[in-house]
Scaffold this motif. Structure first.
Motif, mmCIF file in Angstrom:
data_model
loop_
_atom_site.group_PDB
_atom_site.id
_atom_site.type_symbol
_atom_site.label_atom_id
_atom_site.label_comp_id
_atom_site.label_asym_id
_atom_site.label_seq_id
_atom_site.Cartn_x
_atom_site.Cartn_y
_atom_site.Cartn_z
ATOM 1 N N SER A 9 0.853 -1.191 0.000
ATOM 2 C CA SER A 9 0.000 0.000 0.000
ATOM 3 C C SER A 9 0.884 1.234 0.000
ATOM 4 O O SER A 9 2.114 1.147 0.039
ATOM 5 N N HIS A 10 0.230 2.407 -0.022
ATOM 6 C CA HIS A 10 0.990 3.643 0.130
ATOM 7 C C HIS A 10 1.685 3.682 1.493
ATOM 8 O O HIS A 10 2.784 4.224 1.634
ATOM 9 N N ASP A 24 -6.090 -0.044 3.632
ATOM 10 C CA ASP A 24 -6.622 -0.608 2.387
ATOM 11 C C ASP A 24 -6.268 0.230 1.173
ATOM 12 O O ASP A 24 -6.939 0.161 0.148
ATOM 13 N N TYR A 25 -5.214 1.032 1.281
ATOM 14 C CA TYR A 25 -4.811 1.822 0.111
ATOM 15 C C TYR A 25 -3.320 2.064 0.143
ATOM 16 O O TYR A 25 -2.666 1.801 1.143
#
Length: 265
Positions: free
Chosen positions: A74-75, A264-265
């Motif tokens: 993720s990021h 979630d990102y």
């Protein structure tokens, strides 16, 4: 007798500016050099403990999956990687600085060695240590009954000389002899080279490699050398293991209670 600290073939190599500082030190009075060494060795331990604290944080953040295991692709993973690299680099920078060459404004191991690695200074340090022990024994004798006190006073000088000499030589071995060898050791040079070439400057050169085992070994050696210098100059040991245990306890208190939320990102 005070044994020689090292032979000429094992002397550290200093720059011209550093060598000039060493030569200036040799012209200063012995008592003044000892006072300077006492100031610097006390300040040095603040920096050694700081590196130990950072090392414990790195043990969790950079060397385990305590945090990384909670971060998916993720990021956030990019941010964690940057944090890991930055904290590890900080440990390397501070550890390397403890071994920077002698200079008047530095709190480094080579600076302290440059101050005391001279026979007149070593003799004075030994005399101070012996006198301190005799003062302690005199106070002890005052608390004994008359007969026991007389026997103690007769026996104490010989035992005091042996104990003082043994302890002083041990601190010289750990503080001076090991310190001088480490200045030219592969691990010390590798850590300094990585700091200078990969972190401290933006150089258009190929980066040098460094193994974490080299960092670990140099840190362990640093605590041994620092403790030897502390004992030789201040006539007492520094509770480094207690400090390291406390640093680990603080680290576990923070990261052991740190849990990531859903990413979630």
């Amino acid at each position: 007798m005070i044994a020689p600290v090292h032979d000429k073939s094992k002397e550290a190599v200093f720059s011209r500016a550093e060598q000039n500082y060493v030569e200036q030190l040799r012209r200063r009075p012995v008592d003044e050099r000892i006072d300077l060494a006492e100031q610097k060795v006390r300040g040095l331990w603040d920096y050694i403990i700081d590196v130990c604290k950072t090392h414990e944080n790195n043990r969790v953040i950079s060397r385990s999956d305590r945090l990384a295991g909670q971060v998916p692709a993720s990021h956030a993973a990019h941010a964690l990687k940057n944090l890991q690299r930055g904290l590890l680099h900080y440990e390397i920078i501070r550890l390397a600085a403890l071994w920077d060459g002698p200079r008047a404004d530095r709190l480094s191991i080579p600076t302290i060695i440059a101050i005391v690695a001279d026979r007149p200074v070593l003799k004075a340090l030994y005399r101070r240590r012996f006198l301190s022990r005799r003062i302690e024994e005199a106070k002890l004798a005052d608390d004994l009954e008359e007969g026991a006190a007389r026997a103690f006073v007769v026996r104490a000088p010989r035992e005091a000389r042996h104990t003082t000499r043994t302890g002083f030589h041990r601190d010289m071995r750990d503080g001076l002899a090991l310190g001088i060898r480490t200045m030219n050791a592969k691990d010390r040079l590798a850590v300094a080279g990585f700091r200078d070439r990969n972190i401290a400057h933006n150089l258009a050169l190929d980066p040098v490699s460094l193994r974490l085992a080299q960092v670990d070994r140099l840190l362990r050696t640093t605590t041994v050398v620092g403790n030897g210098l502390y004992g030789m100059i201040l006539r007492s040991g520094f509770a480094i293991e207690d400090s390291r245990r406390y640093a680990r306890r603080c680290t576990e208190s923070l990261w052991g209670n740190c849990t990531m939320g859903a990413i979630d990102y």
